[in-house]
Each structure stands twice: as C-alpha cells, then as structure tokens.
Design a protein around this motif. Structure first.
Motif, PDB file in Angstrom:
ATOM      1  N   HIS A  47       0.828  -1.211   0.000  1.00 50.62           N
ATOM      2  CA  HIS A  47       0.000   0.000   0.000  1.00 50.62           C
ATOM      3  C   HIS A  47       0.860   1.258   0.000  1.00 50.62           C
ATOM      4  O   HIS A  47       0.570   2.235  -0.677  1.00 50.62           O
TER       5      HIS A  47
ATOM      6  N   HIS B 199      -3.789  -1.764  -9.411  1.00 52.60           N
ATOM      7  CA  HIS B 199      -4.104  -0.856  -8.310  1.00 52.60           C
ATOM      8  C   HIS B 199      -3.829   0.625  -8.491  1.00 52.60           C
ATOM      9  O   HIS B 199      -4.557   1.446  -7.972  1.00 52.60           O
TER      10      HIS B 199
ATOM     11  N   CYS C  46      -8.884  -3.342  -7.708  1.00 52.13           N
ATOM     12  CA  CYS C  46      -9.026  -1.967  -7.224  1.00 52.13           C
ATOM     13  C   CYS C  46      -8.832  -0.917  -8.294  1.00 52.13           C
ATOM     14  O   CYS C  46      -9.353   0.188  -8.186  1.00 52.13           O
TER      15      CYS C  46
ATOM     16  N   PHE D  28     -11.540  -9.695  -7.852  1.00 48.54           N
ATOM     17  CA  PHE D  28     -10.298 -10.477  -7.942  1.00 48.54           C
ATOM     18  C   PHE D  28     -10.449 -11.813  -8.673  1.00 48.54           C
ATOM     19  O   PHE D  28      -9.694 -12.126  -9.587  1.00 48.54           O
TER      20      PHE D  28
ATOM     21  N   CYS E  28      -2.252  -8.227  -6.829  1.00 50.87           N
ATOM     22  CA  CYS E  28      -3.435  -9.063  -7.067  1.00 50.87           C
ATOM     23  C   CYS E  28      -3.532  -9.594  -8.502  1.00 50.87           C
ATOM     24  O   CYS E  28      -4.622  -9.931  -8.979  1.00 50.87           O
TER      25      CYS E  28
ATOM     26  N   GLY F 101     -12.436  -5.854   1.412  1.00 51.53           N
ATOM     27  CA  GLY F 101     -11.473  -6.916   1.137  1.00 51.53           C
ATOM     28  C   GLY F 101     -11.799  -7.800  -0.047  1.00 51.53           C
ATOM     29  O   GLY F 101     -12.715  -7.557  -0.823  1.00 51.53           O
TER      30      GLY F 101
ATOM     31  N   GLY G 219     -13.003  -1.995  -2.135  1.00 51.50           N
ATOM     32  CA  GLY G 219     -12.298  -3.140  -2.715  1.00 51.50           C
ATOM     33  C   GLY G 219     -13.209  -4.126  -3.422  1.00 51.50           C
ATOM     34  O   GLY G 219     -14.261  -3.769  -3.974  1.00 51.50           O
ATOM     35  N   CYS G 220     -12.813  -5.384  -3.382  1.00 48.45           N
ATOM     36  CA  CYS G 220     -13.554  -6.419  -4.099  1.00 48.45           C
ATOM     37  C   CYS G 220     -14.898  -6.708  -3.447  1.00 48.45           C
ATOM     38  O   CYS G 220     -15.817  -7.191  -4.104  1.00 48.45           O
TER      39      CYS G 220
ATOM     40  N   CYS H 241      -9.044  -0.360  -2.002  1.00 47.03           N
ATOM     41  CA  CYS H 241      -8.572  -0.778  -0.672  1.00 47.03           C
ATOM     42  C   CYS H 241      -7.721   0.281   0.019  1.00 47.03           C
ATOM     43  O   CYS H 241      -7.762   0.384   1.235  1.00 47.03           O
TER      44      CYS H 241
ATOM     45  N   MET I 239      -7.852 -12.671   1.459  1.00 40.05           N
ATOM     46  CA  MET I 239      -6.778 -13.562   1.015  1.00 40.05           C
ATOM     47  C   MET I 239      -5.416 -12.868   1.001  1.00 40.05           C
ATOM     48  O   MET I 239      -4.400 -13.513   1.077  1.00 40.05           O
TER      49      MET I 239
ATOM     50  N   LYS J 288      -2.209  -7.567   2.302  1.00 42.95           N
ATOM     51  CA  LYS J 288      -2.692  -6.195   2.502  1.00 42.95           C
ATOM     52  C   LYS J 288      -3.900  -6.196   3.438  1.00 42.95           C
ATOM     53  O   LYS J 288      -4.066  -5.291   4.252  1.00 42.95           O
TER      54      LYS J 288
HETATM   55 NI1  NFS Z   1      -7.658  -5.252  -1.720  1.00 42.76          NI
HETATM   56 FE1  NFS Z   1      -7.604  -4.399  -4.151  1.00 42.76          FE
HETATM   57 FE2  NFS Z   1      -9.305  -7.163  -4.176  1.00 42.76          FE
HETATM   58 FE3  NFS Z   1      -8.147  -7.996  -2.048  1.00 42.76          FE
HETATM   59 FE4  NFS Z   1      -6.775  -7.463  -4.151  1.00 42.76          FE
HETATM   60  S1  NFS Z   1      -7.931  -6.003  -5.430  1.00 42.76           S
HETATM   61  S2  NFS Z   1      -6.231  -3.886  -2.716  1.00 42.76           S
HETATM   62  S3  NFS Z   1      -6.234  -7.090  -1.928  1.00 42.76           S
HETATM   63  S4  NFS Z   1      -8.239  -8.944  -3.962  1.00 42.76           S
HETATM   64  S5  NFS Z   1      -9.717  -6.450  -2.104  1.00 42.76           S
END
Ligand code: NFS
Length: 679
Positions: A100, A268, A304, A321, A342, A451, A481-482, A524, A560, A563
């Motif tokens: 991040h 991202h 994201c 995802f 991701c 998440g 996020g997802c 995220c 999963m 992050k």
């Molecule tokens: Ni967040 Fe976004 Fe999705 Fe999980 Fe991956 S895309 S940063 S880590 S899988 S929510």
C-alpha cells in the motif's frame, strides 16, 4: 464446512458451489468444458497446507523449515509456536503495509512531477482538496499557486516514507484521544519505511522472540499503512484525478462488448488507468479502432483499479479479484493491462488459449510471457495510446466469444467529503444527521465490509450474506475493494433497488438523504476514507470521544491478501472490532496444547484492552453477523443510547406518505402531527 470438506477431499466443486455469481458460474462451466484451469479448480486440487495455513511452520532460516506440530515441540533454535505465529503474522503485515505504501509513494512522486510540469497528460484536478490537505499538513496556501502548494505537499509526503524520528503527519488526523493513546503505547509510526524495515529486522533469525512485543510492532507497521502510505495514496489520487462523487456505473462480465475492442485495466495504481481512460477517449484512437472494424474501444476494470476509475469516471467494473481469469475466458478481451498487486501469474498461460494479450506496465512487476510496455509518467499519455493501439491491432485475431449477459448498475463515489456534503447540504456540510440517526436508533450502527474474494470460499457468498442480513438489521454498510464489487453485482449499491431489502429505520434515512443502503467508498487504499469518516463522526459529537466508542464493525469476509492483514491490524489499533472470514493464520496449536492461545488471544482480548479494537478470524458468516450485532448493541448501551427497536421506525418518509394517501386533509394532519393543524 461442507465446501472445505470437499476441498480437503480434493473433489472438484461444481460451478454453483464455487460461486454465487451467475456470470462466474457460466464462465466456470466453459472452463470445465474446455479443460482450462482457473484459481477455483486449482484451489480444489491444491489443498491448503494446514501446517503453514495455521501458522505452525517457520521458514525464516536455513536450519528449518521447522514444523511445530507436537506438544512441547519447538523450532531448531527453540522458537515456540507463539513466536513463530507472531513472526509470520508481522511479516505479512509488513508486506501489506509495504504494498500500500509503495503505491502511496509513487502517487507522491507523480504529484511532484505534475507540480513541476514533468508529467504528460496529468493535471491538478481538485484544487480545493489540495488546499485542505496542505493546510492540515501545516503548509501555507494563501497567495500561492496550486503548483507551488502541490510541490511542497509532495515533498512533505515523500519525506513521510524516509523519516527516521518523530511521527508521520497524517496519523495526527486521528481523534485527539487516539493519538494520545498511540503516543503512550509508542506505536505512532516514525517513518513508513522505517517500520517496515524494522519488522523485517525483528523477525530475522535470532531477534525479537516475545510474541506480544512482536505484535506491538505489527501495530506500528500497520499504522504506517492506514494512517500513512494508504492515506497519502487516497489524498494524492483525489488531488490529481478528482475527489469522487456519486455517479452511475455498472459491474460484472456483462460489461464486455462483442462489437468493440475490450481492454481491461487490472491492478491498483490509478496513475496508469486514468491515462488509459483519457487515451481511450481520444478521437484519433477511436478512429484507429473503427478502422480495425470495431465499433470503438470499451474499457473496463478488475480489482481496485476498477474501483479507482469506476468511482471517478463511471468506467464499468468487469469484476472482482476472482474474475480476472474469467474475463479472459470470454474470448472477448483484446488486452489485459496490469500494473501492481493481485495479478495472478496464471493469466499468461490462460491467455495462450485465446488471443488476449497480457501487458505488464510497472517496472516492479513482470510476468514471463507477457508483453512489457513500461509506464513512465513523463510521457504517460503517449504510452497509454501505444497500449491501446496494441490492443486494437489484436482485434483481428479474436475468435468465438461468450460474454455472460449479467451486469448490474450501481452508484459508487461516496468519498468522505461527499458523505459530509450530502448529509448537511452545501451550506452546512456535516455528519450531524448520521450521528443523530444512529443516536435515535434509526441506524443501529455501521459496518465496513471490505477486502478480497478467495477461491477457498464460495465466491461472493460471505460478502453478500453478511451485507444482506446487516441491512435488514438497520446497519448502514460502507464498502471498498472487491467486497464492493461483489455487492454491486447483486444490486445493493443502487438506491431504490436495494431499499426493499433493508430495515425500516435505515430505509427512512436512505429515502430522506437519497442514498443507497450500501455506500461504495472506493479501493482498498481508500479504507482510509472509512478512518476519516469514523474520526469525523467522533468530532461531530454524541458518539463518544474516540473511534472505539462508535457502534461500528469492520469485516473482511473473504480475505486472502497480506494487505488485508495490514488493514485489519490498523483498523483494530484505531479502535474497531475487525472480523476476517476464512483461514486463520494464527489458529494452529500443536497436539495437546489446547490452552496455549497466546497470539490469537493477544489480538483479541489483548488489543481490546489496549486499543478498544480487536481482530478475530471466523469461518462462519452467521457468527460474524451475530458478533457484529452484539458489538454494535454493546457500544450503543455504553453510550447510553436507546436500545435498538425496529418497530418504532418506518412510519415516516415515503412510507408514511403512501400510508396516508387517500385520507382527508384533517386526518392526514392528525396522522402526522397527532392532531389537525389549525388554519
Ligand atoms: Ni484489496 Fe484491491 Fe481485491 Fe483484495 Fe486485491 S484487489 S487492494 S487485496 S483482492 S480487495
């Protein structure tokens, strides 16, 4: 659980067992027919290692890896199970915080380049946010150009990463009491990079071995993410690309188009995707696509990146995802353009079955077999156009397509600035109405559902089960996020469409303010917007003087990524009760040591005692719902708020008007005011 038993038995799930999303189910059927593997089928045949998954394996030095599975057993160095679990956990938090924060760092460098006229195609879009944020950071704004302010702000942000002592500046935006608590505990990050490096140092062989002490630094490392790198990423994205406000969007694989060049941006960082958006609207590129026989260019997003361009430009989200592979399986994607995080390595071999080009763009991320077109902000627009030309040239190679006919509309774009504005109006932006609604019990509390999706859990099912039930219980839901994409696909993120499925009090609030019952707050890194909302609710008054007193809960039901562990830790340290669904990385206990639960206990009861927030892993969505409601009610009682009672609401707003329609004027007045109004 039944699905997990099946997984452990290495039997394949049917598409219906693997996902609840009809588009995903259709594509999984096609994958099976064609004998093409996906994350779903790989998860079926690859049972998770239950020694590693539960934190009983230490691989930090060459004397191991040591598997601590018997009573009294330690690693070769003598490391106990608690130390091993705490070390593994903090390493994940450090990786999540690093991912991040490195994103935040790149955004700060882009801001610097834009301020100095060195970034082709970018501009400072939100001058008001630039000025607000700069002022918060103590930067002079009067009589200065946006570029001057942005240049100084960029330097200040860049400094937050390499700073060695003191406190990172964004962390001081937390409620006063929280900042004081962090100071007392010695967990305010000194510098973002410093905390991540120290986490790695402490977990090198022969260093920190006290589990509580290790987890104490996990808190500091995670705060460097939430109140540091991620917060900087959100700020700069808003300054450069605009602070989100509600607009109409669409989600799911049905957004792909048969007669257009489909380009998916996945990853991202919005620096690249925003430029691809700009390039896709360039007349010259549209003409180029038409010359190739297509009706135009159809851009969409995954993960994201999808959220970043969905909430700012209304560019559709092709999925979350677990849909990255499924999008390619449609046979309709000319290019999947990826940057960081991701991104499944399987994309390249999967794409070999189709004409799809996988294009990597980040100097940090290459996939063997993919086309690499490196992205540089100095000539970003030119590169974005080149990427699109590459996709258009590939249109001629398209063969049969199967695009699922499933998509749903949604209204994303609820930044904390917009929530503040919509509740108070343009002359008196305020969180007062939200606090009042909670205090009156119209809104029972707030849940942040965030998440990933995870192929070991039926895709989207925990997200939607929890969201659906909490809405019925008058809990306002905010998402990122997802998770946000999962619920968008079920229609919860669209005002009216979801309102018949929510409790009476929440329905009144949504009708009055004109909002959906689930607010999409972004990607995220934008979980920092949720921290800001909680802080502003505290500042507004009536819900205590710190975040841990607000009747609110955070959930990552299908987590999963590392992050997600960093996010969970900084939310707990900020005062939130956080529940993660699925695997518990600190669950494992050697045989005959059932009492030794130090790490899991420390994250739950231990952190609650110190921070008022806690982190727990649960594998049952209904238990997560039960604990959410319990926690919210406990916090309401502690604040002295009335007990939640849904029977007293639902009789005002639109519902009231419908009910009294057809009555005489006097009777209507009596129904509303208790008596006819004298004229
Ligand atoms: Ni967040 Fe976004 Fe999705 Fe999980 Fe991956 S895309 S940063 S880590 S899988 S929510």
């Amino acid at each position: 659980m039944a699905d997990q038993e099946t997984t452990r038995g290495r039997k394949r799930r049917t598409p219906e067992q693997a996902s609840i999303d009809p588009a995903a189910i259709q594509m999984l059927g096609i994958a099976d027919e064609r004998g093409i593997g996906t994350a779903f089928s790989r998860a079926d045949v690859m049972a998770a290692c239950n020694i590693g998954a539960t934190g009983l394996c230490c691989s930090l030095c060459g004397m191991g890896p040591c598997r601590v599975i018997k009573d009294g057993q330690t690693g070769v160095c003598g490391a106990t199970v608690d130390t091993i679990q705490a070390r593994n956990f903090i390493r994940s938090v450090a990786a999540g915080s690093a991912a991040h924060s490195d994103h935040g760092r790149d955004m700060a460098f882009t801001l610097k380049a834009v301020a100095n006229g060195e970034a082709e195609g970018y501009a400072i879009k939100d001058i008001a946010k630039l000025r607000t944020v700069a002022e918060q950071c103590g930067i002079a704004i009067e009589d200065r150009s946006p570029e001057e302010i942005a240049d100084e702000l960029a330097d200040l942000y860049i400094d937050q990463f390499g700073q060695q002592n003191g406190a990172i500046i964004p962390a001081l935006r937390a409620p006063e009491k929280r900042v004081k608590l962090w100071e007392e505990q010695g967990v305010i990050p000194r510098g973002v990079d410093r905390e991540v490096v120290e986490a790695l140092h402490r977990t090198h062989m022969g260093d920190d071995q006290d589990p509580g002490h290790i987890l104490h630094h996990a808190v500091r490392t995670s705060l460097a993410d939430g109140w540091g790198g991620s917060m900087i990423a959100t700020d700069v994205s808003d300054i450069l690309f605009g602070t989100p406000a509600p607009l109409l969007g669409e989600a799911n694989l049905g957004v792909l188009k048969d007669d257009m060049v489909n380009v998916i941006v996945h990853g991202h960082e919005p620096t690249l995707s925003q430029m691809v958006v700009a390039a896709s609207q360039d007349p010259e590129i549209i003409e180029y696509a038409k010359a190739a026989g297509a009706a135009g260019i159809n851009l969409s997003g995954i993960c994201c990146t999808a959220n970043e361009i969905l909430m700012r430009q209304g560019i559709p989200a092709a999925g979350n995802f677990l849909q990255q592979e499924l999008a390619i399986l449609t046979g309709s994607v000319e290019a999947m353009v990826v940057d960081v995080q991701c991104i499944m390595q399987a994309l390249v071999s999967l794409a070999e079955n189709f004409h799809t080009k996988i294009i990597t763009t980040s100097p940090k991320v290459k996939l063997k077999g993919a086309t690499h077109i490196e992205f540089e902000e100095t000539h970003a627009l030119t590169i974005a156009k080149n990427i699109l030309r590459e996709a258009i040239d590939n249109y001629a190679n398209r063969e049969d397509t199967t695009i699922p006919d499933y998509k749903n509309s949604l209204i994303p774009g609820f930044s904390h600035e917009y929530i503040n504005y919509m509740l108070g109006g343009s002359y008196r932006a305020s969180f007062r109405p939200l606090n009042d609604a909670i205090m009156a019990g119209r809104i029972r509390g707030v849940a942040a559902i965030v998440g990933c999706t995870n192929p070991r859990i039926q895709h989207d099912s925990y997200h939607t089960t929890i969201t659906e039930e909490l809405l019925k219980q008058d809990v306002l839901v905010v998402e990122t996020g997802c998770a946000a994409i999962a619920n968008a696909k079920l229609g919860f993120l669209l005002g009216d469409a979801g309102l018949d499925r929510v409790g009476p009090g929440l329905q009144e609030v949504c009708e009055t303010v004109g909002i959906p019952p689930v607010l999409h707050m972004g990607s995220c890194v934008d979980n920092t917007r949720i921290l800001t909302v909680l802080t502003q609710m505290v500042d507004e008054g009536g819900l205590g003087d710190d975040i841990d007193q607000v009747p609110a809960v955070g959930l990552a039901p299908e987590w999963m990524s590392e992050k997600a562990l960093s996010i969970a830790t900084y939310c707990a340290a900020s005062g939130a009760y956080v529940m993660m669904g699925g695997a518990n990385p600190v669950e494992g206990r050697p045989d005959k040591m059932p009492d030794s639960v130090e790490v899991a206990d420390y994250m739950s009861a231990g952190w609650e005692e110190i921070y008022g927030g806690k982190l727990e892993f649960l594998d049952d969505p209904w238990e997560m719902i039960r604990r959410t409601l319990d926690h919210i009610d406990k916090k309401r009682a502690a604040l002295g708020l009335p007990e939640y009672d849904p029977t007293i609401f639902g009789k005002s707003g639109d519902a009231r008007l419908i009910e009294i329609e057809g009555l005489s004027l006097e009777d209507r007045q009596a129904a509303i005011y208790g008596q006819p109004v004298a004229t």
